[in-house]
Design a protein around this motif. Structure first.
Motif, PDB file in Angstrom:
ATOM      1  N   GLU A   5      -2.722  -1.018 -16.058  1.00  0.00           N
ATOM      2  CA  GLU A   5      -2.274   0.378 -16.004  1.00  0.00           C
ATOM      3  C   GLU A   5      -1.239   0.674 -17.094  1.00  0.00           C
ATOM      4  N   LEU A   6      -0.336  -0.275 -17.331  1.00  0.00           N
ATOM      5  CA  LEU A   6       0.663  -0.081 -18.391  1.00  0.00           C
ATOM      6  C   LEU A   6      -0.011   0.002 -19.759  1.00  0.00           C
ATOM      7  N   ALA A   7      -0.964  -0.891 -20.005  1.00  0.00           N
ATOM      8  CA  ALA A   7      -1.671  -0.878 -21.293  1.00  0.00           C
ATOM      9  C   ALA A   7      -2.489   0.406 -21.444  1.00  0.00           C
ATOM     10  N   TRP A   8      -3.130   0.856 -20.363  1.00  0.00           N
ATOM     11  CA  TRP A   8      -3.895   2.104 -20.405  1.00  0.00           C
ATOM     12  C   TRP A   8      -2.967   3.277 -20.726  1.00  0.00           C
ATOM     13  N   ALA A   9      -1.824   3.352 -20.028  1.00  0.00           N
ATOM     14  CA  ALA A   9      -0.863   4.440 -20.252  1.00  0.00           C
ATOM     15  C   ALA A   9      -0.343   4.403 -21.692  1.00  0.00           C
ATOM     16  N   ALA A  10      -0.082   3.213 -22.206  1.00  0.00           N
ATOM     17  CA  ALA A  10       0.373   3.087 -23.592  1.00  0.00           C
ATOM     18  C   ALA A  10      -0.683   3.628 -24.547  1.00  0.00           C
ATOM     19  N   ARG A  84      13.100   6.709 -20.918  1.00  0.00           N
ATOM     20  CA  ARG A  84      13.541   5.401 -21.405  1.00  0.00           C
ATOM     21  C   ARG A  84      12.912   4.270 -20.588  1.00  0.00           C
ATOM     22  N   ALA A  85      12.924   4.415 -19.270  1.00  0.00           N
ATOM     23  CA  ALA A  85      12.381   3.364 -18.399  1.00  0.00           C
ATOM     24  C   ALA A  85      10.887   3.152 -18.660  1.00  0.00           C
ATOM     25  N   ILE A  86      10.150   4.227 -18.818  1.00  0.00           N
ATOM     26  CA  ILE A  86       8.713   4.106 -19.051  1.00  0.00           C
ATOM     27  C   ILE A  86       8.427   3.526 -20.425  1.00  0.00           C
ATOM     28  N   LEU A  87       9.158   3.974 -21.440  1.00  0.00           N
ATOM     29  CA  LEU A  87       8.945   3.419 -22.784  1.00  0.00           C
ATOM     30  C   LEU A  87       9.230   1.918 -22.809  1.00  0.00           C
ATOM     31  N   ARG A  88      10.230   1.487 -22.073  1.00  0.00           N
ATOM     32  CA  ARG A  88      10.513   0.041 -22.008  1.00  0.00           C
ATOM     33  C   ARG A  88       9.336  -0.723 -21.398  1.00  0.00           C
ATOM     34  N   ARG A  89       8.695  -0.148 -20.392  1.00  0.00           N
ATOM     35  CA  ARG A  89       7.588  -0.847 -19.722  1.00  0.00           C
ATOM     36  C   ARG A  89       6.328  -0.895 -20.580  1.00  0.00           C
ATOM     37  N   ILE A  90       6.068   0.184 -21.341  1.00  0.00           N
ATOM     38  CA  ILE A  90       4.824   0.226 -22.118  1.00  0.00           C
ATOM     39  C   ILE A  90       5.012  -0.246 -23.550  1.00  0.00           C
ATOM     40  N   ARG A  91       6.232  -0.483 -23.983  1.00  0.00           N
ATOM     41  CA  ARG A  91       6.497  -0.837 -25.386  1.00  0.00           C
ATOM     42  C   ARG A  91       5.642  -1.981 -25.901  1.00  0.00           C
TER      43      ARG A  91
END
Length: 142
Positions: A5-10, A84-91
């Motif tokens: 899901e993180l990779a898809w969102a990225a 910020r929190a989401i960008l850290r997770r998908i970075r």
């Protein structure tokens, strides 16, 4: 949320999203207000709604069509701490917007000043915000 899901969102944010720092003038003068924003605007509502579901923040808002032959656009937007929190997770999964995410992280790491502090916001902090704002704008022109 899963790694998939993180990779898809990225991938969605890389291809259809926007990472920006908005600069707003204060009424009555003073140093500007800066806001970190991550958004996705597209015609496929289920994709936009899925972002809100995965991250448990933001929403899926509809913007009416801008012409007779156009479809409605759906918008997901998050600001400041959530961004910020989401960008850290998908970075780790960002490619196209990796540099913008890094600039957003540097911007978010700066101290936050609420209201109008006595003596004003330190000039060095204002300069650093302006510098990162300019770098973010330049990164969008590449």
């Amino acid at each position: 949320m899963t790694i998939t899901e993180l990779a898809w969102a990225a991938g969605i944010i890389d291809g259809e999203g926007c990472i920006l720092v908005r600069r707003t003038k204060r009424p009555g003068g003073g140093s500007p207000i800066f806001t970190l924003i991550v958004s996705v605007n597209m015609t496929h509502r289920p994709t936009v709604a899925r972002l809100a579901e995965i991250f448990h923040c933001g929403g899926c808002w509809a913007n009416p069509p801008r012409g007779a032959r156009r479809r409605p656009m759906y918008l997901w937007t998050i600001c400041t701490k959530n961004a910020r929190a989401i960008l850290r997770r998908i970075r780790p999964y960002l490619v196209t917007k990796a540099h913008q995410a890094d600039l957003a992280e540097a911007f978010s790491a700066l101290p936050v000043w609420r209201g109008r502090p006595r003596g004003g916001i330190p000039a060095a902090l204002v300069r650093e915000r302006e510098r990162l704002y300019a770098l973010m704008r330049a990164a969008k022109r590449v």
